[in-house]
Design a protein around this motif. Structure first.
Motif, PDB file in Angstrom:
ATOM      1  N   VAL A 310      40.950  35.865  40.699  1.00 58.37           N
ATOM      2  CA  VAL A 310      40.192  36.993  40.784  1.00 58.37           C
ATOM      3  C   VAL A 310      39.979  37.612  39.408  1.00 58.37           C
ATOM      4  N   ALA A 311      41.007  37.823  38.319  1.00 61.45           N
ATOM      5  CA  ALA A 311      40.745  38.149  37.120  1.00 61.45           C
ATOM      6  C   ALA A 311      39.903  37.207  36.158  1.00 61.45           C
ATOM      7  N   ILE A 312      40.303  36.027  36.439  1.00 60.24           N
ATOM      8  CA  ILE A 312      39.381  34.825  35.756  1.00 60.24           C
ATOM      9  C   ILE A 312      37.796  34.964  36.147  1.00 60.24           C
ATOM     10  N   PHE A 313      37.596  35.318  37.365  1.00 54.30           N
ATOM     11  CA  PHE A 313      35.949  35.437  37.790  1.00 54.30           C
ATOM     12  C   PHE A 313      35.599  36.773  37.361  1.00 54.30           C
ATOM     13  N   ASP A 314      36.285  37.750  37.325  1.00 52.19           N
ATOM     14  CA  ASP A 314      36.052  38.968  36.695  1.00 52.19           C
ATOM     15  C   ASP A 314      35.578  38.990  35.325  1.00 52.19           C
ATOM     16  N   ASP A 315      36.436  38.245  34.587  1.00 52.38           N
ATOM     17  CA  ASP A 315      36.323  38.191  33.217  1.00 52.38           C
ATOM     18  C   ASP A 315      34.818  37.401  32.966  1.00 52.38           C
ATOM     19  N   TYR A 316      34.454  36.604  33.600  1.00 56.04           N
ATOM     20  CA  TYR A 316      33.371  35.589  33.274  1.00 56.04           C
ATOM     21  C   TYR A 316      32.166  36.164  34.146  1.00 56.04           C
ATOM     22  N   ALA A 317      32.135  36.615  35.179  1.00 53.72           N
ATOM     23  CA  ALA A 317      30.913  37.371  36.016  1.00 53.72           C
ATOM     24  C   ALA A 317      31.169  38.731  36.530  1.00 53.72           C
ATOM     25  N   GLY A 318      32.189  39.242  35.991  1.00 52.46           N
ATOM     26  CA  GLY A 318      32.260  40.927  36.726  1.00 52.46           C
ATOM     27  C   GLY A 318      31.157  41.671  36.386  1.00 52.46           C
ATOM     28  N   LYS A 319      30.458  41.547  35.122  1.00 57.54           N
ATOM     29  CA  LYS A 319      29.248  42.482  34.937  1.00 57.54           C
ATOM     30  C   LYS A 319      28.209  42.052  36.072  1.00 57.54           C
ATOM     31  N   LEU A 320      27.796  40.767  36.315  1.00 59.29           N
ATOM     32  CA  LEU A 320      26.921  40.473  37.237  1.00 59.29           C
ATOM     33  C   LEU A 320      27.422  40.788  38.800  1.00 59.29           C
ATOM     34  N   LEU A 321      28.656  40.625  39.228  1.00 53.93           N
ATOM     35  CA  LEU A 321      29.088  41.074  40.344  1.00 53.93           C
ATOM     36  C   LEU A 321      28.901  42.707  40.757  1.00 53.93           C
ATOM     37  N   ALA A 322      29.239  43.500  39.574  1.00 52.51           N
ATOM     38  CA  ALA A 322      28.796  44.814  39.553  1.00 52.51           C
ATOM     39  C   ALA A 322      27.384  45.308  39.923  1.00 52.51           C
ATOM     40  N   GLU A 323      26.626  44.572  39.172  1.00 52.93           N
ATOM     41  CA  GLU A 323      25.179  44.686  38.964  1.00 52.93           C
ATOM     42  C   GLU A 323      24.625  44.359  40.591  1.00 52.93           C
ATOM     43  N   LEU A 324      25.045  43.381  41.218  1.00 48.53           N
ATOM     44  CA  LEU A 324      24.918  42.993  42.448  1.00 48.53           C
ATOM     45  C   LEU A 324      25.278  44.029  43.578  1.00 48.53           C
TER      46      LEU A 324
END
Length: 330
Positions: A310-324
């Motif tokens: 979960v932490a790895i995914f957040d590091d790479y794509a956390g901003k886009l997850l939040a944007e969506l």
């Protein structure tokens, strides 16, 4: 779309198709008439479903394909190759059809290439990428007994502008799913991809598709989570986009999904970096489409991904997850 309007379009389609089949390179009047008709040709808007792998694009394909008027073939993949062939001067029907039939996905369509070749020969010298694609899709749709067609090829996302130039009637539907659930689904499919690789690919595909969408006229985004929770409003929105009357048959897609997916009854050969797949694994990849929509796969990452992943995914794509608008890590 009204029945009267739909009937007018179909009559014009039949008229132009008849001219195309009767085309003669020594009959300038016929070519001029065909050009005039083609400029004003009433083409049905065609849905093109794109998105990241394991984001529900097959589910949406089967829903749309269950509409009595709409046929969506298996993934095509050959559109960029055909456009490239034209750019390189390979425009003879035999050359173009060879590009299509040599694609490893061609057997999925169960189409005899001879009728396609025959119709493209009749179109010379006015053949173009658009006429090639329309002829292919129409032949496929006719084989399904339907007047309209579309496409579902996830990887076309970053190529929207190129597709629209060839097919101005294309209307794009971008399926988006929480990338962490995509990672869980790919892990279940034993893709061999690490969490950081999935995160990078998910981020790259969504951003690339959105950037390409800035240059096209018709584009909408659909969330997988909304589609499985309440399909009808989502499907009505897509029907509005493609000027097609909504039909409740789309909600019963699962009753015929096994039949439609039986097209994938042969293995997919390995090609370059693309791995080969057995016929059985191809069928199993979409087994859940034989059931009504399930919401138990939404948010599954919360119990299926380790805190580290979960932490790895957040590091790479956390901003886009939040944007969506997706939930932040727990």
């Amino acid at each position: 779309m009204s029945e009267e309007k739909g009937g007018w379009r179909r009559r014009r389609e039949r008229e132009l198709h008849k001219l195309e089949l009767e085309a003669d390179r020594e009959a300038p009047w016929l070519r001029r008439r065909r050009r005039r008709l083609d400029r004003n040709r009433p083409r049905f808007p065609a849905p093109f479903v794109v998105g990241m792998t394991r984001s529900g694009t097959t589910l949406l394909r089967l829903m749309l394909d269950s509409h009595p008027e709409l046929a969506i073939p298996p993934e095509t993949h050959f559109i960029p190759e055909v456009i490239q062939a034209f750019n390189e001067g390979r425009t003879e029907p035999e050359q173009v059809v060879a590009v299509m039939t040599e694609n490893r996905r061609w057997p999925d369509f169960h189409l005899d290439p001879e009728p396609l070749l025959r119709e493209l020969r009749a179109l010379r010298p006015l053949i173009s990428p658009g006429t090639v694609f329309r002829t292919f899709y129409r032949l496929y749709a006719e084989g399904q007994g339907k007047p309209r067609w579309g496409d579902k090829t996830p990887g076309y996302g970053p190529k929207l502008r190129r597709i629209e130039r060839a097919l101005p009637e294309a209307r794009f539907v971008h399926m988006i799913r929480d990338g962490r659930d995509v990672a869980v689904s790919l892990e279940r499919r034993k893709s061999g991809l690490s969490t950081d690789e999935v995160a990078r690919r998910w981020r790259h595909r969504i951003r690339g598709t959105r950037e390409a969408a800035e240059g096209v006229e018709h584009y909408i985004e659909i969330r997988y989570e909304d589609l499985v929770a309440d399909p009808e409003p989502v499907l009505r929105r897509i029907c509005d986009l493609i000027e097609l009357d909504y039909d409740p048959a789309m909600l019963s897609y699962y009753e015929r999904s096994s039949e439609r997916l039986s097209e994938l009854d042969q293995p997919l050969r390995a090609e370059g970096s693309k791995r080969g797949l057995t016929a059985k694994s191809r069928q199993q990849a979409h087994a859940l489409t034989a059931e009504p929509p399930r919401t138990d796969r939404v948010g599954g990452w919360k119990v299926s991904l380790s805190p580290e992943d979960v932490a790895i995914f957040d590091d790479y794509a956390g901003k886009l997850l939040a944007e969506l608008g997706y939930d932040p890590p727990q």
